[in-house]
Design a protein around this motif. Structure first.
Motif, PDB file in Angstrom:
ATOM      1  N   MET A   1     -22.519  77.762  75.153  1.00 32.31           N
ATOM      2  CA  MET A   1     -22.928  76.360  75.007  1.00 32.31           C
ATOM      3  C   MET A   1     -24.375  76.199  75.458  1.00 32.31           C
ATOM      4  SD  MET A   1     -21.250  72.917  76.698  1.00 32.31           S
ATOM      5  CE  MET A   1     -19.745  73.080  75.750  1.00 32.31           C
ATOM      6  N   VAL A   2     -25.158  75.509  74.650  1.00 33.39           N
ATOM      7  CA  VAL A   2     -26.568  75.301  74.940  1.00 33.39           C
ATOM      8  C   VAL A   2     -26.738  74.058  75.798  1.00 33.39           C
ATOM      9  CG1 VAL A   2     -28.819  74.836  73.937  1.00 33.39           C
ATOM     10  CG2 VAL A   2     -27.238  76.366  72.779  1.00 33.39           C
ATOM     11  N   SER A   3     -27.596  74.126  76.799  1.00 34.23           N
ATOM     12  CA  SER A   3     -27.907  72.974  77.632  1.00 34.23           C
ATOM     13  C   SER A   3     -29.409  72.771  77.665  1.00 34.23           C
ATOM     14  CB  SER A   3     -27.397  73.179  79.056  1.00 34.23           C
ATOM     15  OG  SER A   3     -27.933  72.194  79.932  1.00 34.23           O
ATOM     16  N   ALA A   4     -29.833  71.513  77.749  1.00 32.37           N
ATOM     17  CA  ALA A   4     -31.255  71.223  77.882  1.00 32.37           C
ATOM     18  C   ALA A   4     -31.806  71.782  79.179  1.00 32.37           C
ATOM     19  CB  ALA A   4     -31.492  69.715  77.830  1.00 32.37           C
ATOM     20  N   MET A   5     -30.923  72.145  80.114  1.00 32.22           N
ATOM     21  CA  MET A   5     -31.368  72.717  81.380  1.00 32.22           C
ATOM     22  C   MET A   5     -31.589  74.225  81.275  1.00 32.22           C
ATOM     23  SD  MET A   5     -28.930  70.605  84.034  1.00 32.22           S
ATOM     24  CE  MET A   5     -29.853  71.153  85.469  1.00 32.22           C
ATOM     25  N   ASP A   6     -31.326  74.807  80.115  1.00 34.46           N
ATOM     26  CA  ASP A   6     -31.448  76.250  79.936  1.00 34.46           C
ATOM     27  C   ASP A   6     -32.490  76.544  78.857  1.00 34.46           C
ATOM     28  OD1 ASP A   6     -31.155  78.956  79.797  1.00 34.46           O
ATOM     29  OD2 ASP A   6     -29.256  78.891  78.706  1.00 34.46           O
ATOM     30  N   PRO A   7     -33.773  76.574  79.213  1.00 34.32           N
ATOM     31  CA  PRO A   7     -34.807  76.823  78.212  1.00 34.32           C
ATOM     32  C   PRO A   7     -34.761  78.224  77.630  1.00 34.32           C
ATOM     33  CG  PRO A   7     -35.759  76.778  80.412  1.00 34.32           C
ATOM     34  CD  PRO A   7     -34.341  76.328  80.549  1.00 34.32           C
ATOM     35  N   GLY A   8     -34.007  79.146  78.247  1.00 34.18           N
ATOM     36  CA  GLY A   8     -33.940  80.500  77.738  1.00 34.18           C
ATOM     37  C   GLY A   8     -33.444  80.570  76.302  1.00 34.18           C
ATOM     38  N   TYR A   9     -32.509  79.709  75.932  1.00 35.43           N
ATOM     39  CA  TYR A   9     -31.997  79.677  74.556  1.00 35.43           C
ATOM     40  C   TYR A   9     -33.129  79.404  73.583  1.00 35.43           C
ATOM     41  CZ  TYR A   9     -29.662  77.741  70.415  1.00 35.43           C
ATOM     42  OH  TYR A   9     -29.262  77.462  69.134  1.00 35.43           O
ATOM     43  N   PHE A  10     -33.945  78.419  73.907  1.00 36.69           N
ATOM     44  CA  PHE A  10     -35.030  78.020  73.010  1.00 36.69           C
ATOM     45  C   PHE A  10     -36.168  79.046  73.018  1.00 36.69           C
ATOM     46  CE2 PHE A  10     -32.824  74.250  74.511  1.00 36.69           C
ATOM     47  CZ  PHE A  10     -32.417  73.707  73.307  1.00 36.69           C
ATOM     48  N   GLU A  11     -36.439  79.632  74.178  1.00 38.83           N
ATOM     49  CA  GLU A  11     -37.466  80.663  74.245  1.00 38.83           C
ATOM     50  C   GLU A  11     -37.098  81.851  73.365  1.00 38.83           C
ATOM     51  OE1 GLU A  11     -37.666  81.345  78.405  1.00 38.83           O
ATOM     52  OE2 GLU A  11     -38.950  79.602  78.799  1.00 38.83           O
ATOM     53  N   THR A  12     -35.816  82.196  73.330  1.00 40.90           N
ATOM     54  CA  THR A  12     -35.361  83.275  72.458  1.00 40.90           C
ATOM     55  C   THR A  12     -35.568  82.925  70.990  1.00 40.90           C
ATOM     56  OG1 THR A  12     -33.700  83.990  74.069  1.00 40.90           O
ATOM     57  CG2 THR A  12     -33.359  84.661  71.784  1.00 40.90           C
ATOM     58  N   MET A  13     -35.282  81.688  70.637  1.00 40.65           N
ATOM     59  CA  MET A  13     -35.485  81.242  69.251  1.00 40.65           C
ATOM     60  C   MET A  13     -36.945  81.396  68.844  1.00 40.65           C
ATOM     61  SD  MET A  13     -32.509  80.129  68.025  1.00 40.65           S
ATOM     62  CE  MET A  13     -32.889  78.967  66.717  1.00 40.65           C
ATOM     63  N   TYR A  14     -37.867  80.958  69.699  1.00 38.80           N
ATOM     64  CA  TYR A  14     -39.286  81.021  69.358  1.00 38.80           C
ATOM     65  C   TYR A  14     -39.850  82.435  69.486  1.00 38.80           C
ATOM     66  CZ  TYR A  14     -39.522  75.963  69.048  1.00 38.80           C
ATOM     67  OH  TYR A  14     -39.334  74.652  68.665  1.00 38.80           O
ATOM     68  N   ALA A  15     -39.189  83.299  70.233  1.00 35.10           N
ATOM     69  CA  ALA A  15     -39.618  84.697  70.293  1.00 35.10           C
ATOM     70  C   ALA A  15     -39.392  85.386  68.953  1.00 35.10           C
ATOM     71  CB  ALA A  15     -38.863  85.428  71.398  1.00 35.10           C
ATOM     72  N   ASP A  16     -38.373  84.944  68.223  1.00 35.06           N
ATOM     73  CA  ASP A  16     -38.041  85.544  66.926  1.00 35.06           C
ATOM     74  C   ASP A  16     -38.831  84.923  65.783  1.00 35.06           C
ATOM     75  OD1 ASP A  16     -36.202  87.202  68.153  1.00 35.06           O
ATOM     76  OD2 ASP A  16     -34.514  85.843  67.803  1.00 35.06           O
ATOM     77  N   SER A  17     -39.285  83.677  65.953  1.00 33.33           N
ATOM     78  CA  SER A  17     -39.985  82.979  64.878  1.00 33.33           C
ATOM     79  C   SER A  17     -40.844  81.873  65.465  1.00 33.33           C
ATOM     80  CB  SER A  17     -38.974  82.365  63.890  1.00 33.33           C
ATOM     81  OG  SER A  17     -39.608  81.503  62.972  1.00 33.33           O
ATOM     82  N   ALA A  18     -42.044  81.682  64.912  1.00 30.38           N
ATOM     83  CA  ALA A  18     -42.915  80.596  65.367  1.00 30.38           C
ATOM     84  C   ALA A  18     -42.375  79.237  64.964  1.00 30.38           C
ATOM     85  CB  ALA A  18     -44.325  80.785  64.806  1.00 30.38           C
ATOM     86  N   ASP A  19     -41.498  79.201  63.950  1.00 26.24           N
ATOM     87  CA  ASP A  19     -40.921  77.945  63.468  1.00 26.24           C
ATOM     88  C   ASP A  19     -39.442  78.191  63.153  1.00 26.24           C
ATOM     89  OD1 ASP A  19     -40.413  75.452  62.397  1.00 26.24           O
ATOM     90  OD2 ASP A  19     -41.582  75.758  60.567  1.00 26.24           O
ATOM     91  N   PRO A  20     -38.607  78.356  64.189  1.00 23.20           N
ATOM     92  CA  PRO A  20     -37.234  78.819  63.962  1.00 23.20           C
ATOM     93  C   PRO A  20     -36.357  77.875  63.148  1.00 23.20           C
ATOM     94  CG  PRO A  20     -37.580  78.204  66.264  1.00 23.20           C
ATOM     95  CD  PRO A  20     -38.930  78.211  65.616  1.00 23.20           C
ATOM     96  N   TRP A  21     -36.667  76.592  63.125  1.00 23.28           N
ATOM     97  CA  TRP A  21     -35.855  75.650  62.353  1.00 23.28           C
ATOM     98  C   TRP A  21     -36.500  75.263  61.017  1.00 23.28           C
ATOM     99  CZ3 TRP A  21     -35.812  75.366  67.754  1.00 23.28           C
ATOM    100  CH2 TRP A  21     -34.533  75.513  68.343  1.00 23.28           C
ATOM    101  N   GLY A  22     -37.618  75.864  60.692  1.00 19.31           N
ATOM    102  CA  GLY A  22     -38.253  75.571  59.409  1.00 19.31           C
ATOM    103  C   GLY A  22     -38.823  74.174  59.313  1.00 19.31           C
ATOM    104  N   PHE A  23     -39.299  73.611  60.432  1.00 15.40           N
ATOM    105  CA  PHE A  23     -39.832  72.248  60.428  1.00 15.40           C
ATOM    106  C   PHE A  23     -41.015  72.092  59.471  1.00 15.40           C
ATOM    107  CE2 PHE A  23     -38.347  72.078  65.078  1.00 15.40           C
ATOM    108  CZ  PHE A  23     -37.120  71.558  64.713  1.00 15.40           C
ATOM    109  N   ASP A  24     -41.763  73.172  59.304  1.00 17.34           N
ATOM    110  CA  ASP A  24     -43.002  73.094  58.542  1.00 17.34           C
ATOM    111  C   ASP A  24     -42.819  73.357  57.053  1.00 17.34           C
ATOM    112  OD1 ASP A  24     -45.658  72.456  58.707  1.00 17.34           O
ATOM    113  OD2 ASP A  24     -46.336  74.448  59.276  1.00 17.34           O
ATOM    114  N   GLU A  25     -41.641  73.820  56.634  1.00 12.06           N
ATOM    115  CA  GLU A  25     -41.522  74.286  55.255  1.00 12.06           C
ATOM    116  C   GLU A  25     -40.344  73.724  54.487  1.00 12.06           C
ATOM    117  OE1 GLU A  25     -39.269  78.500  56.240  1.00 12.06           O
ATOM    118  OE2 GLU A  25     -41.443  78.380  56.507  1.00 12.06           O
ATOM    119  N   ARG A  26     -39.318  73.230  55.155  1.00 10.56           N
ATOM    120  CA  ARG A  26     -38.119  72.781  54.440  1.00 10.56           C
ATOM    121  C   ARG A  26     -38.253  71.339  53.959  1.00 10.56           C
ATOM    122  NH1 ARG A  26     -34.134  75.556  58.724  1.00 10.56           N
ATOM    123  NH2 ARG A  26     -33.850  77.551  57.655  1.00 10.56           N
TER     124      ARG A  26
END
Length: 205
Positions: A1-26
Motif C-alpha cells: 500500500m502506498v502512503s504519502a508518507m513514503d516518498p520511496g515509492y515515488f522516487e522509484t517511479m522517477y528513477a525508472d522514468s522522468a515522466d512515469p505517468w505520461g503527463f507530458d505525452e498522453r
C-alpha cells in the motif's frame, strides 16, 4: 500500500522514468488538464497551492491563470523537471517550488485556489480528513478547491478516487460549484462558502 508518507515509492517511479505517468505525452492527461482549467470559476487567481505537482505540467498552466503558484512534491528529480519546464515556458517567476508531502505542514498564508489533482488517494482515511481540514483552513472565503482523481481501482493505493470524492463532498465548509465525471476520472469544484455562479458574477442572471 502506498502512503504519502513514503516518498520511496515515488522516487522509484522517477528513477525508472522522468515522466512515469505520461503527463507530458498522453491525450488523457492533456484532456484532463484542459477540463480542469475550464472548470475553474474565475479567470484569474491571486495565489494557488498545488501539492504533488510532479514534473510541473499542470503547474505551468496554473501559472498563466495565477499571480503566484506554490507547488510541492516529494521527489527532488520531479521538482528539477518542473523547474526546467517552468523556465522553458517563461512562468518560473510566478511559481515557488518546494520539497514536501501532503502530510507536511502546509505553506503559510491563505490561498484563493487549492488544486488537489491525483494526490488524495495516496492518503489513509484519517490522513485525508486531516488534509481536507487543512485545505479548508488555508482557503480564503470564496476561494476555489478543485479535486481531480482517476476512478479505476489501483491495488496499492490506500483509497479509490471514488471514495476520496465522497469524502471531499462531505467536508464541512465546502460548497460544490461544478463537476465532471466519466469512466476514467472525476473532477469536482468547490468553493469555501457559497459564491455567485459565473453568470451571476458577471451580471448575466
Amino acid at each position: 500500500m502506498v502512503s504519502a508518507m513514503d516518498p520511496g515509492y515515488f522516487e522509484t517511479m522517477y528513477a525508472d522514468s522522468a515522466d512515469p505517468w505520461g503527463f507530458d505525452e498522453r491525450w488523457y492527461e492533456r484532456r484532463k488538464y484542459a477540463l480542469t482549467l475550464a472548470a475553474l470559476p474565475r479567470p484569474h487567481y491571486r495565489r494557488a497551492f498545488e501539492p504533488g505537482c510532479s514534473i510541473g505540467v499542470l503547474t505551468a498552466h496554473l501559472a498563466r491563470r495565477c499571480d503566484r503558484v506554490v507547488a510541492t512534491d516529494v521527489v527532488p528529480r520531479a521538482l528539477e523537471s518542473a523547474r526546467d519546464r517552468l523556465r522553458r515556458e517563461g512562468v518560473a517567476d510566478r511559481v515557488e517550488l518546494g520539497l514536501a508531502s501532503l502530510l507536511d505542514p502546509w505553506p503559510p498564508g491563505a490561498f484563493d485556489l487549492v488544486v488537489l489533482s491525483e494526490v488524495l488517494y495516496y492518503l489513509t482515511p484519517a490522513d485525508l480528513a486531516t488534509t481536507l481540514g487543512r485545505a479548508v483552513d488555508a482557503l480564503e472565503v470564496g476561494g476555489t478547491l478543485v479535486a481531480v482523481h482517476w476512478q479505476h481501482p489501483v491495488p496499492e493505493y490506500p483509497q479509490t478516487g471514488r471514495a476520496v470524492h465522497e469524502t471531499v463532498a462531505a467536508t464541512d465548509g465546502l460548497h460544490r460549484a461544478g463537476a465532471y465525471q466519466d469512466a476514467d476520472f472525476h473532477l469536482d469544484v468547490y468553493t469555501r462558502g457559497p459564491v455567485p455562479s459565473v453568470a451571476a458574477a458577471e451580471g448575466l442572471s
